[in-house]
Design a protein around this motif. Structure first.
Motif, PDB file in Angstrom:
ATOM      1  N   VAL A  74      49.319   7.943  92.060  1.00 37.83           N
ATOM      2  CA  VAL A  74      47.858   7.967  92.211  1.00 37.83           C
ATOM      3  C   VAL A  74      47.196   8.023  90.836  1.00 37.83           C
ATOM      4  CG1 VAL A  74      45.900   9.334  93.052  1.00 37.83           C
ATOM      5  CG2 VAL A  74      47.885   8.952  94.529  1.00 37.83           C
ATOM      6  N   HIS A  75      47.791   8.794  89.918  1.00 36.52           N
ATOM      7  CA  HIS A  75      47.223   8.887  88.570  1.00 36.52           C
ATOM      8  C   HIS A  75      47.304   7.529  87.855  1.00 36.52           C
ATOM      9  CE1 HIS A  75      46.341  11.021  84.695  1.00 36.52           C
ATOM     10  NE2 HIS A  75      46.961   9.946  84.231  1.00 36.52           N
ATOM     11  N   GLU A  76      48.498   6.962  87.767  1.00 39.88           N
ATOM     12  CA  GLU A  76      48.670   5.726  86.985  1.00 39.88           C
ATOM     13  C   GLU A  76      47.933   4.558  87.632  1.00 39.88           C
ATOM     14  OE1 GLU A  76      49.635   6.190  84.171  1.00 39.88           O
ATOM     15  OE2 GLU A  76      50.829   8.022  84.284  1.00 39.88           O
ATOM     16  N   LEU A  77      47.984   4.481  88.944  1.00 38.93           N
ATOM     17  CA  LEU A  77      47.271   3.396  89.619  1.00 38.93           C
ATOM     18  C   LEU A  77      45.758   3.610  89.501  1.00 38.93           C
ATOM     19  CD1 LEU A  77      47.529   0.816  91.107  1.00 38.93           C
ATOM     20  CD2 LEU A  77      48.149   2.043  93.171  1.00 38.93           C
ATOM     21  N   GLY A  78      45.339   4.860  89.492  1.00 34.89           N
ATOM     22  CA  GLY A  78      43.924   5.175  89.280  1.00 34.89           C
ATOM     23  C   GLY A  78      43.431   4.597  87.966  1.00 34.89           C
ATOM     24  N   HIS A  79      44.329   4.563  86.967  1.00 33.79           N
ATOM     25  CA  HIS A  79      43.972   3.978  85.674  1.00 33.79           C
ATOM     26  C   HIS A  79      43.698   2.477  85.781  1.00 33.79           C
ATOM     27  CE1 HIS A  79      44.327   7.157  82.792  1.00 33.79           C
ATOM     28  NE2 HIS A  79      45.576   7.437  83.075  1.00 33.79           N
ATOM     29  N   ASN A  80      44.197   1.808  86.831  1.00 34.63           N
ATOM     30  CA  ASN A  80      43.869   0.393  86.960  1.00 34.63           C
ATOM     31  C   ASN A  80      42.360   0.231  87.168  1.00 34.63           C
ATOM     32  OD1 ASN A  80      45.969  -2.167  87.433  1.00 34.63           O
ATOM     33  ND2 ASN A  80      46.900  -0.151  87.120  1.00 34.63           N
TER      34      ASN A  80
ATOM     35  N   ASP B 198      39.236   7.749  80.472  1.00 32.33           N
ATOM     36  CA  ASP B 198      40.303   7.284  81.369  1.00 32.33           C
ATOM     37  C   ASP B 198      41.196   8.441  81.829  1.00 32.33           C
ATOM     38  OD1 ASP B 198      41.098   6.724  78.452  1.00 32.33           O
ATOM     39  OD2 ASP B 198      43.038   6.610  79.417  1.00 32.33           O
ATOM     40  N   GLU B 199      41.603   9.340  80.895  1.00 30.12           N
ATOM     41  CA  GLU B 199      42.550  10.389  81.308  1.00 30.12           C
ATOM     42  C   GLU B 199      41.875  11.490  82.119  1.00 30.12           C
ATOM     43  OE1 GLU B 199      45.434   9.820  81.418  1.00 30.12           O
ATOM     44  OE2 GLU B 199      45.940   8.444  79.805  1.00 30.12           O
ATOM     45  N   GLY B 200      40.730  11.974  81.662  1.00 28.02           N
ATOM     46  CA  GLY B 200      40.026  13.002  82.427  1.00 28.02           C
ATOM     47  C   GLY B 200      39.592  12.474  83.780  1.00 28.02           C
ATOM     48  N   PHE B 201      39.113  11.230  83.763  1.00 23.87           N
ATOM     49  CA  PHE B 201      38.617  10.598  84.992  1.00 23.87           C
ATOM     50  C   PHE B 201      39.743  10.487  86.023  1.00 23.87           C
ATOM     51  CE2 PHE B 201      34.851   7.464  85.571  1.00 23.87           C
ATOM     52  CZ  PHE B 201      34.709   7.822  86.901  1.00 23.87           C
ATOM     53  N   THR B 202      40.888   9.959  85.576  1.00 20.76           N
ATOM     54  CA  THR B 202      41.964   9.730  86.551  1.00 20.76           C
ATOM     55  C   THR B 202      42.634  11.043  86.956  1.00 20.76           C
ATOM     56  OG1 THR B 202      43.742   8.218  87.156  1.00 20.76           O
ATOM     57  CG2 THR B 202      43.850   9.155  84.959  1.00 20.76           C
ATOM     58  N   SER B 203      42.652  12.029  86.045  1.00 19.28           N
ATOM     59  CA  SER B 203      43.180  13.346  86.448  1.00 19.28           C
ATOM     60  C   SER B 203      42.276  13.951  87.523  1.00 19.28           C
ATOM     61  CB  SER B 203      43.243  14.292  85.250  1.00 19.28           C
ATOM     62  OG  SER B 203      44.099  13.765  84.264  1.00 19.28           O
TER      63      SER B 203
ATOM     64  N   THR C  32      52.945   5.204  82.398  1.00 14.54           N
ATOM     65  CA  THR C  32      51.897   4.535  81.626  1.00 14.54           C
ATOM     66  C   THR C  32      51.316   3.417  82.476  1.00 14.54           C
ATOM     67  OG1 THR C  32      53.072   5.007  79.560  1.00 14.54           O
ATOM     68  CG2 THR C  32      51.308   3.392  79.452  1.00 14.54           C
ATOM     69  N   GLU C  33      50.005   3.239  82.309  1.00 11.82           N
ATOM     70  CA  GLU C  33      49.259   2.266  83.093  1.00 11.82           C
ATOM     71  C   GLU C  33      49.006   1.008  82.297  1.00 11.82           C
ATOM     72  OE1 GLU C  33      48.356   5.108  81.849  1.00 11.82           O
ATOM     73  OE2 GLU C  33      46.553   4.859  80.627  1.00 11.82           O
ATOM     74  N   PHE C  34      49.086  -0.132  82.967  1.00  8.31           N
ATOM     75  CA  PHE C  34      48.706  -1.418  82.392  1.00  8.31           C
ATOM     76  C   PHE C  34      47.990  -2.172  83.497  1.00  8.31           C
ATOM     77  CE2 PHE C  34      52.739   0.013  80.635  1.00  8.31           C
ATOM     78  CZ  PHE C  34      52.413   0.112  79.293  1.00  8.31           C
TER      79      PHE C  34
ATOM     80  N   ILE D 190      41.469  15.739  76.279  1.00  9.95           N
ATOM     81  CA  ILE D 190      41.119  14.516  76.998  1.00  9.95           C
ATOM     82  C   ILE D 190      41.615  14.502  78.441  1.00  9.95           C
ATOM     83  CG2 ILE D 190      40.932  13.165  74.866  1.00  9.95           C
ATOM     84  CD1 ILE D 190      43.430  11.650  76.254  1.00  9.95           C
ATOM     85  N   TYR D 191      42.673  15.252  78.745  1.00  6.41           N
ATOM     86  CA  TYR D 191      43.119  15.331  80.143  1.00  6.41           C
ATOM     87  C   TYR D 191      42.436  16.499  80.854  1.00  6.41           C
ATOM     88  CZ  TYR D 191      47.106  12.108  79.480  1.00  6.41           C
ATOM     89  OH  TYR D 191      47.898  11.020  79.238  1.00  6.41           O
ATOM     90  N   THR D 192      42.697  17.708  80.349  1.00  7.80           N
ATOM     91  CA  THR D 192      42.390  18.888  81.147  1.00  7.80           C
ATOM     92  C   THR D 192      40.924  19.283  81.049  1.00  7.80           C
ATOM     93  OG1 THR D 192      44.604  19.516  80.459  1.00  7.80           O
ATOM     94  CG2 THR D 192      43.419  21.072  81.806  1.00  7.80           C
TER      95      THR D 192
HETATM   96 ZN    ZN Z   1      46.750   8.971  82.441  1.00  4.93          ZN
END
Ligand code: ZN
Length: 1003
Positions: free
Chosen positions: A357-363, A380-385, A340-342, A437-439
């Motif tokens: 890369v995924h979680e840090l991408g969420h930053n 956020d999820e589609g973008f970072t995936s 999880t990203e914060f 939202i992800y895929t």
């Molecule tokens: Zn995510």
């Protein structure tokens, strides 16, 4: 005029760029003390709030997110609906909470209102007096917070604490109003950008990771540092003159310490504590990297591995979007798996590079480009995936795009997907939310990249970040930037991919080839050939589509707009064109690529393989090749034996597209008569069309077949509909309708024990449902229908005076299974079948005591004919079905039976990945059947009433290629009527050694 210009220049930058955009101003000051034995963090919080909206506010709201992880919350109830009881059964002291007391706003006590009660993840207060635009106020409160022992983002375990969404958090007020929204399993967070001063009072030996920088006190990193030669970078001066004073760290009680944290421009403050944490540091540019991992993680996280991967992720994101706008990033190994990203912190279950890369991408996409995660989770999820997939592509790994695209296509074809842009809890279930939202959202970003090109996509991401960092973003903000940078109208793409789930299908229409030198108008460009291609759009989805003309020595590609239903494009080539291909890179999500090719030259091969581009291969019996972009045709020789035709040689062809369409079979066989006396020599065949592309419809399957197989000919037409509302739980329904005509015409192939000398035409409707919950599964199937029997002399005349031409046939089957704990499992099957008119139905349509009826075996060359390999005199095969009394002779049948089959198994070994021996188990079984009515059996001369058997068996599960099957050996040592038993001999007792064998499970 000049005055106006000056006024404009004085406005804050974000208001100059986006006149309608504003965000509230929030500052938190939190003092909190952790009591480890109780797991409770007690705090005092002061919130400074300035209303920068154009509205006058009369209320104020806070999120109390920890109240989701306890019984009775909306989260817990949503879980329970899906059979997932994570929090609804938790008791004190295991569940989480966040209680507020003594709330004072503008200096006056206010009463809490829980608008979603009994859920208490949002609390609202009426303001003592209205807050005008531009005015500010102070909110003060005390609270207690406790994470749950079952982790979900937050959690606690012994002295480990993952604090996520742990403090009363200001609800966003934006142009839609107060974004009060309870927390559900689907959908994450939305927060106001704020500054945080957090004073923590914790036991002396705790090691702490948190959002922000530690301006005073000891977070414990020095003592935990695994690389003491590298000094810890505290960045205590990062915020310069705005840094709060260090007086907050003095005066800790003995055995405790105080640490003051400070952060600016973040919409959440997370932290994680563990006295066992190991520390390693690094940096990328002026961004400090702090890694905190668990004892025992030394090989997977330590020795710089996680630091290096975090730095690598920062480097990638820096060039993709722009400079990281915060001082540091902390990567901790949390209690829960996954990640999880914060802001400034990622909590990861492993040090996997893709996860980092995924979680840090969420930053970036969530942290600095802060979308509303429950309204637009795709952002956020589609973008970072998407950016994670791009990262791996740049790293030289094979792209995961084809797999993602194919997975979504399969769901789209069955109408199982929902659009990515939907409020999170309105998805039909958690799995559907995640897929959307992800895929599916990741695919949206890939489609955008395909439409605008890599270089423009990169500029879009950089412009989006530059313009919107540290602000709230939405679809409109992204689309405006994308359209401005690409100079394209992207409304169709955004609408279709974010708000719909259309199918796409382009096809090659007419093609005209013009050779230079002949008359042409307008005159040809300076190349020899011009190909004009008509691009047809056959589904609602619209996207630009690449058209390629492959010529003898060169290839030309142009991109058609894809909007019109018919569109002509022209492609010049230097050499003679050979083939036209649409979407050669498979980027348009085109569900039917079989119509994407056209051959421009005649060739003899096309007489045999009519669809251009067909992948013809040698079929190795256990796996059928399936491709995304073309039809496949597997060819295989066949050989088998039966007592009539002797050795039978054949040739079989199997087509496939996408593993679901065009599953056609062509079979031609020649029985040689070799190896048998008085052998038959004849040519047989079967032609089956299954799921033709023309009849594509969600969840529907169609079969049409004609056969002339070893003494029987006939036709089958069948259609089946499957419906399943939820992918991961709930019932799966099937309904089917089958019409079958079978005419026996050569009894040299047939065993009179199975067939009367009549043809049958039968119509059957069936419906079934299966349900799986936890350790149990249940399936029910009911079929009903009727038919008529005839021979050459007409309907009534059938060779047997007691045979009625019209018969009713119906079956009911219920199968239940349950894991009993340990290695034990049990199963039961209840069966009832009837096939009768005024008398019994023809032999081939009766209900069989041992297993399936003869027409069910029609497509199996090892079972269908007299003396076939699995039905020889000394071979006792059981095909599951009928009353299932496995110890009985397989020819015994009657007009109506009810039966019960019981089985208890114990696994001997389970090896999920092994091929030949996945699983082996021992079984004990018993079968009971009661016949109703019926005529006398030729074997015994009486009517059978009741038969039963019991015994033990062995099952071994295997996998060869894509084919899974079981080898089953059953020893029905007890048979109540031994004179009806398998392999009987005169004077058999009920207890004898007997065996039956099968490649199918008992039921
Ligand atoms: Zn995510």
């Amino acid at each position: 005029m000049i005055a106006l210009v000056l006024l404009a220049l004085q406005q804050p930058a974000d208001q100059r760029d986006h006149p309608s955009y504003w965000q509230q101003e929030v500052a938190y000051t939190i003092t909190a003390r952790l009591d480890e034995p109780s797991g409770v963090l007690s705090g005092a919080e002061q919130i400074h709030y300035r209303n920068r909206s154009p509205d006058t506010l009369s209320s104020f709201a806070l999120h109390l997110y920890l109240n989701a992880f306890r019984p009775g919350s909306r989260w817990a109830d949503a879980d329970s609906v899906e059979g997932n009881r994570r929090f609804n059964d938790l008791r004190d002291p295991d569940y989480a909470f966040n209680h507020v007391h003594q709330v004072r706003i503008m200096g006056l006590a206010v009463e809490p209102i829980y608008p979603f009660a009994p859920d208490s993840t949002v609390v609202r207060f009426a303001l003592p007096r209205a807050l005008l635009p531009g005015d500010s106020m102070t909110v003060e409160l005390d609270w207690d917070a406790r994470p749950s022992t079952v982790p979900r983002r937050q959690g606690r375990e012994g002295r480990r604490f993952d604090f996520a969404q742990w403090y009363p958090k200001v609800v966003v007020y934006d142009r839609y109003g107060w974004e009060e929204h309870p927390l559900y399993p689907a959908g994450e967070f939305y927060g106001e950008f704020a500054s945080f001063i957090v004073d923590l009072d914790v036991p002396q030996d705790q090691v702490i990771g948190a959002t922000g920088v530690a301006v005073c006190g000891d977070p414990g990193w020095e003592r935990a540092n695994q690389n003491p030669s590298r000094p810890v970078e505290y960045q205590r001066d990062y915020y310069g003159s705005r840094t709060p004073s260090s007086d907050g760290c003095a005066g800790a009680a003995p055995g405790r310490k105080r640490v003051r944290w400070y952060a600016e421009d973040v919409h959440h403050f997370a932290m994680s504590l563990n006295p066992g944490y190991r520390y390693e540091g690094g940096h990328f540019g002026d961004v400090a990297v702090h890694v905190l991992y668990q004892p025992g993680d030394e090989a997977k996280w330590g020795k710089g591995v996680a630091v290096d991967r975090t730095q690598k992720a920062l480097a990638w994101l820096d060039q993709l979007y722009g400079k990281f706008d915060w001082p540091q990033i902390t990567n901790v190994h949390r209690i829960e798996g996954g990640g999880t990203e914060f802001p400034m912190m990622i909590m990861d279950g492993s040090a996997d590079q893709g996860l980092i890369v995924h979680e840090l991408g969420h930053n970036y996409t969530m942290g600095m480009l802060a979308n509303n995660e429950w309204r637009e989770g795709w952002l956020d999820e589609g973008f970072t995936s998407f950016q994670t997939t791009w990262f791996w592509e740049v790293m030289g790994r094979p792209s995961t795009y084809p797999g993602t695209e194919a997975q979504i296509l399969a769901l789209d074809l069955d109408r199982q997907t929902e659009p990515p842009s939907q409020v999170a809890e309105t998805y039909k279930d958690f799995t559907s939310y995640q897929i959307a939202i992800y895929t599916r959202a990741e695919l949206f970003f890939h489609q955008l990249r395909y439409v605008v090109g890599d270089e423009t996509m990169h500029r879009i991401l950089q412009a989006f970040y530059e313009r919107w960092k540290l602000k709230h973003v939405d679809e409109a903000a992204l689309r405006a930037v994308a359209e401005e940078v690409s100079h394209r109208d992207l409304s169709g793409l955004f609408a279709q991919w974010l708000h719909g789930t259309e199918l796409y299908d382009y096809a090659v229409g007419r093609v005209k080839v013009i050779r230079k030198g002949r008359k042409s108008f307008p005159p040809l460009p300076p190349s020899e050939w011009l190909t004009r291609v008509e691009v047809l759009r056959k589904s609602p989805g619209r996207i630009p589509v690449d058209v390629a003309v492959i010529a003898e020595d060169d290839t030309a590609v142009v991109r058609a707009g894809g909007e019109a239903e018919r569109e002509w494009v022209e492609l010049p080539t230097r050499s003679r064109p050979v083939e036209v291909v649409l979407d050669p890179e498979v980027r348009t999500h085109d569900w039917n690529m079989v119509n994407n090719r056209k051959a421009l030259r005649f060739s003899l091969a096309r007489l045999f393989i009519p669809v251009p581009g067909t992948d013809v291969y040698f079929h190795r019996y256990f796996s059928t090749r399936s491709r995304r972009d073309r039809l496949t045709t597997g060819l295989q020789p066949t050989v088998w034996y039966n007592d009539a035709g002797g050795i039978t040689l054949g040739y079989r062809q199997r087509d496939d597209y996408l593993g679901r369409f065009a599953q056609n079979v062509g079979l031609v066989t020649l029985s040689t008569g070799w190896g048998t006396d008085n052998g038959v020599t004849d040519v047989n065949g079967l032609f089956r069309i299954r799921n033709p592309l023309l009849l594509q419809a969600a969840n529907l399957s169609e079969t049409f077949e004609w056969f002339y197989l070893e003494g029987r000919y006939g036709l089958t037409a069948s259609v089946e509909k499957t419906s399943q509302e939820h992918l991961t739980f709930g019932p799966i329904w099937t309904r089917s309708l089958t019409l079958q005509w079978v005419h026996p015409d050569d009894f040299r192939y047939l065993d009179r024990g199975y067939y009367d000398d009549v043809g049958t035409v039968e119509l059957q409707a069936s419906t079934g449902v299966s349900l799986r919950t936890g350790r149990s599964s249940l399936s029910l199937r009911f079929s009903t229908g009727g038919g008529l029997a005839y021979n050459r002399a007409g309907l009534a005349a059938s060779g047997r005076s007691d045979l009625d031409p019209f018969y009713y046939r119906g079956t009911f089957e219920a199968i239940g299974r349950r894991q009993l704990g340990g290695r034990w499992s049990g199963g039961a099957r209840l069966f009832a079948g009837v096939a009768t008119g005024n008398n019994d139905a023809a032999k081939q349509r009766q209900i069989y005591f041992q297993g399936a009826d003869p027409l069910t075996q029609l497509s199996n060359p090892f079972l269908r004919s007299r003396g076939a390999l699995l039905v020889g005199e000394d071979f006792h095969y059981q095909a599951p079905g009928g009353a299932g009394v496995r110890g009985i002779d397989s020819r015994v049948s009657t007009g109506a039976i009810v039966a019960l089959n019981l089985e208890l198994t114990r696994a001997l070994l389970t090896r999920a990945n092994a091929k030949l021996f996945n699983r082996a188990s021992l079984a004990a079984f018993g079968d009971l059947a009661q016949a109703i009515g019926g005529s006398a059996q030729p074997l015994t001369g009486d009517r059978i009433r009741f038969v039963a058997d019991a015994g033990v068996g062995l099952r071994i599960e295997h996998r060869i290629g894509d084919t899974r099957f079981v080898t089953r050996l059953d020893l029905p040592v007890y048979v109540s009527r031994p004179e009806l038993g398998q392999d009987r001999s005169a004077g058999d007792d009920p207890f004898e050694f007997r065996w039956v064998f099968s490649f199918q499970p008992e039921f």
